[in-house]
Design a protein around this motif. Structure first.
Motif, PDB file in Angstrom:
ATOM      1  N   GLY A  22      -1.400  -7.431   5.056  1.00 56.30           N
ATOM      2  CA  GLY A  22      -1.390  -8.646   4.258  1.00 56.30           C
ATOM      3  C   GLY A  22      -0.203  -8.721   3.317  1.00 56.30           C
ATOM      4  N   ALA A  23       0.675  -7.721   3.379  1.00 57.85           N
ATOM      5  CA  ALA A  23       1.854  -7.673   2.508  1.00 57.85           C
ATOM      6  C   ALA A  23       2.976  -6.937   3.222  1.00 57.85           C
ATOM      7  CB  ALA A  23       1.521  -6.963   1.203  1.00 57.85           C
ATOM      8  N   ALA A  24       4.193  -7.208   2.807  1.00 57.26           N
ATOM      9  CA  ALA A  24       5.354  -6.513   3.373  1.00 57.26           C
ATOM     10  C   ALA A  24       5.398  -5.080   2.855  1.00 57.26           C
ATOM     11  CB  ALA A  24       6.639  -7.249   2.989  1.00 57.26           C
ATOM     12  N   LEU A  25       5.881  -4.174   3.697  1.00 54.88           N
ATOM     13  CA  LEU A  25       6.068  -2.774   3.308  1.00 54.88           C
ATOM     14  C   LEU A  25       7.501  -2.375   3.610  1.00 54.88           C
ATOM     15  CD1 LEU A  25       2.818  -1.137   4.764  1.00 54.88           C
ATOM     16  CD2 LEU A  25       3.260  -1.842   2.407  1.00 54.88           C
ATOM     17  N   PRO A  26       8.102  -1.558   2.748  1.00 53.71           N
ATOM     18  CA  PRO A  26       9.488  -1.121   2.992  1.00 53.71           C
ATOM     19  C   PRO A  26       9.563  -0.118   4.137  1.00 53.71           C
ATOM     20  CG  PRO A  26       8.601  -0.014   1.068  1.00 53.71           C
ATOM     21  CD  PRO A  26       7.567  -1.017   1.507  1.00 53.71           C
ATOM     22  N   ALA A  27      10.765   0.092   4.640  1.00 59.79           N
ATOM     23  CA  ALA A  27      10.989   1.085   5.691  1.00 59.79           C
ATOM     24  C   ALA A  27      10.647   2.476   5.165  1.00 59.79           C
ATOM     25  CB  ALA A  27      12.444   1.038   6.150  1.00 59.79           C
ATOM     26  N   VAL A  28      10.299   3.370   6.089  1.00 58.17           N
ATOM     27  CA  VAL A  28       9.959   4.751   5.756  1.00 58.17           C
ATOM     28  C   VAL A  28      11.121   5.641   6.157  1.00 58.17           C
ATOM     29  CG1 VAL A  28       8.398   6.657   6.307  1.00 58.17           C
ATOM     30  CG2 VAL A  28       7.503   4.347   6.066  1.00 58.17           C
ATOM     31  N   GLY A  29      11.475   6.590   5.297  1.00 64.40           N
ATOM     32  CA  GLY A  29      12.564   7.520   5.573  1.00 64.40           C
ATOM     33  C   GLY A  29      12.134   8.637   6.494  1.00 64.40           C
ATOM     34  N   LEU A  45      -4.069  -4.306   2.474  1.00 67.38           N
ATOM     35  CA  LEU A  45      -3.060  -4.444   1.424  1.00 67.38           C
ATOM     36  C   LEU A  45      -2.912  -3.114   0.696  1.00 67.38           C
ATOM     37  CD1 LEU A  45      -4.676  -7.689   0.171  1.00 67.38           C
ATOM     38  CD2 LEU A  45      -2.331  -7.598   0.992  1.00 67.38           C
ATOM     39  N   PRO A  46      -1.692  -2.749   0.306  1.00 67.05           N
ATOM     40  CA  PRO A  46      -1.527  -1.554  -0.519  1.00 67.05           C
ATOM     41  C   PRO A  46      -1.961  -1.854  -1.949  1.00 67.05           C
ATOM     42  CG  PRO A  46       0.591  -2.608  -0.175  1.00 67.05           C
ATOM     43  CD  PRO A  46      -0.408  -3.375   0.651  1.00 67.05           C
ATOM     44  N   VAL A  47      -2.496  -0.849  -2.648  1.00 68.18           N
ATOM     45  CA  VAL A  47      -2.801  -1.048  -4.064  1.00 68.18           C
ATOM     46  C   VAL A  47      -1.475  -1.195  -4.810  1.00 68.18           C
ATOM     47  CG1 VAL A  47      -5.014   0.146  -3.982  1.00 68.18           C
ATOM     48  CG2 VAL A  47      -2.957   1.420  -4.544  1.00 68.18           C
ATOM     49  N   ALA A  48      -1.521  -1.823  -5.972  1.00 73.43           N
ATOM     50  CA  ALA A  48      -0.299  -2.162  -6.704  1.00 73.43           C
ATOM     51  C   ALA A  48       0.528  -0.940  -7.082  1.00 73.43           C
ATOM     52  CB  ALA A  48      -0.644  -2.969  -7.952  1.00 73.43           C
ATOM     53  N   SER A  49      -0.107   0.121  -7.549  1.00 74.16           N
ATOM     54  CA  SER A  49       0.640   1.311  -7.956  1.00 74.16           C
ATOM     55  C   SER A  49       0.239   2.499  -7.082  1.00 74.16           C
ATOM     56  CB  SER A  49       0.372   1.646  -9.421  1.00 74.16           C
ATOM     57  OG  SER A  49       1.028   2.859  -9.761  1.00 74.16           O
ATOM     58  N   GLN A  50       1.226   3.116  -6.453  1.00 75.63           N
ATOM     59  CA  GLN A  50       0.988   4.291  -5.623  1.00 75.63           C
ATOM     60  C   GLN A  50       1.219   5.582  -6.400  1.00 75.63           C
ATOM     61  OE1 GLN A  50      -0.200   4.266  -2.387  1.00 75.63           O
ATOM     62  NE2 GLN A  50      -0.450   2.068  -2.675  1.00 75.63           N
ATOM     63  N   ALA A  59      -9.201   4.374  -7.484  1.00 72.31           N
ATOM     64  CA  ALA A  59     -10.588   3.915  -7.490  1.00 72.31           C
ATOM     65  C   ALA A  59     -10.789   2.709  -6.581  1.00 72.31           C
ATOM     66  CB  ALA A  59     -11.021   3.573  -8.913  1.00 72.31           C
ATOM     67  N   ARG A  60      -9.787   1.860  -6.467  1.00 71.73           N
ATOM     68  CA  ARG A  60      -9.896   0.661  -5.638  1.00 71.73           C
ATOM     69  C   ARG A  60      -9.697   0.951  -4.158  1.00 71.73           C
ATOM     70  NH1 ARG A  60      -7.038  -5.254  -6.188  1.00 71.73           N
ATOM     71  NH2 ARG A  60      -8.405  -6.184  -4.659  1.00 71.73           N
ATOM     72  N   ALA A  61      -9.007   2.016  -3.840  1.00 70.12           N
ATOM     73  CA  ALA A  61      -8.629   2.309  -2.449  1.00 70.12           C
ATOM     74  C   ALA A  61      -9.843   2.497  -1.553  1.00 70.12           C
ATOM     75  CB  ALA A  61      -7.750   3.545  -2.397  1.00 70.12           C
ATOM     76  N   GLU A  62      -9.783   1.872  -0.387  1.00 71.03           N
ATOM     77  CA  GLU A  62     -10.808   1.989   0.650  1.00 71.03           C
ATOM     78  C   GLU A  62     -10.248   2.661   1.897  1.00 71.03           C
ATOM     79  OE1 GLU A  62     -12.902  -2.308  -0.290  1.00 71.03           O
ATOM     80  OE2 GLU A  62     -11.481  -2.161   1.350  1.00 71.03           O
ATOM     81  N   LEU A  63      -8.913   2.756   1.946  1.00 69.12           N
ATOM     82  CA  LEU A  63      -8.261   3.232   3.154  1.00 69.12           C
ATOM     83  C   LEU A  63      -6.866   3.731   2.826  1.00 69.12           C
ATOM     84  CD1 LEU A  63      -6.057   0.736   3.957  1.00 69.12           C
ATOM     85  CD2 LEU A  63      -8.240  -0.386   4.374  1.00 69.12           C
ATOM     86  N   LEU A  64      -6.280   4.444   3.770  1.00 67.70           N
ATOM     87  CA  LEU A  64      -4.883   4.851   3.670  1.00 67.70           C
ATOM     88  C   LEU A  64      -4.102   4.122   4.751  1.00 67.70           C
ATOM     89  CD1 LEU A  64      -5.306   8.706   3.237  1.00 67.70           C
ATOM     90  CD2 LEU A  64      -4.786   7.028   1.454  1.00 67.70           C
ATOM     91  N   ILE A  65      -2.977   3.536   4.383  1.00 68.25           N
ATOM     92  CA  ILE A  65      -2.075   2.912   5.347  1.00 68.25           C
ATOM     93  C   ILE A  65      -1.091   4.000   5.758  1.00 68.25           C
ATOM     94  CG2 ILE A  65      -0.373   1.096   5.747  1.00 68.25           C
ATOM     95  CD1 ILE A  65      -1.732  -0.434   3.373  1.00 68.25           C
ATOM     96  N   VAL A  66      -1.103   4.340   7.041  1.00 69.99           N
ATOM     97  CA  VAL A  66      -0.289   5.444   7.546  1.00 69.99           C
ATOM     98  C   VAL A  66       1.053   4.904   8.027  1.00 69.99           C
ATOM     99  CG1 VAL A  66      -0.170   7.332   9.214  1.00 69.99           C
ATOM    100  CG2 VAL A  66      -2.395   6.621   8.274  1.00 69.99           C
ATOM    101  N   ARG A  67       2.135   5.438   7.461  1.00 72.54           N
ATOM    102  CA  ARG A  67       3.494   5.030   7.843  1.00 72.54           C
ATOM    103  C   ARG A  67       4.225   6.270   8.338  1.00 72.54           C
ATOM    104  NH1 ARG A  67       5.414   0.450   8.424  1.00 72.54           N
ATOM    105  NH2 ARG A  67       7.122   0.559   6.965  1.00 72.54           N
ATOM    106  N   ALA A  68       4.369   6.406   9.650  1.00 71.49           N
ATOM    107  CA  ALA A  68       5.029   7.562  10.260  1.00 71.49           C
ATOM    108  C   ALA A  68       6.543   7.361  10.260  1.00 71.49           C
ATOM    109  CB  ALA A  68       4.518   7.759  11.679  1.00 71.49           C
TER     110      ALA A  68
END
Length: 86
Positions: A22-29, A45-50, A59-68
């Motif tokens: 639901g949101a853009a994510l930057p490239a992964v190194g 959606l990612p939470v606002a602060s990682q 506390a809000r997180a329900e999942l992890l977005i995996v970026r390989a």
């Protein structure tokens, strides 16, 4: 929220699910990233602060977005691998 199971070879191990961003994510190194996230309106959606000290995001997180690595930038609507954590 509907998930599609990704099973590479049927072996045991980390099982991820596919979901639309639901949101853009930057490239992964060169390192894998596991972004804390949540689902809303059928999207992830990612939470606002990682930041590791950001307890409200944890506390809000329900999942992890995996970026390989190396992953290009992702746009809203792109598919992402996720790991449910709740």
């Amino acid at each position: 929220l509907a998930f599609a199971v990704h099973a590479d070879d049927g072996s045991e191990g980390e099982m991820t699910f596919g979901a639309a961003l639901g949101a853009a994510l930057p490239a992964v190194g060169s390192r894998a990233e596991y972004l804390r996230g949540y689902q809303a309106d059928g999207l992830v959606l990612p939470v606002a602060s990682q930041d590791s000290a950001a307890l409200a995001g944890l506390a809000r997180a329900e999942l992890l977005i995996v970026r390989a690595p190396p992953a290009p930038a992702a746009a809203p609507g792109d598919s992402a691998d996720i790991l449910p954590i709740t």
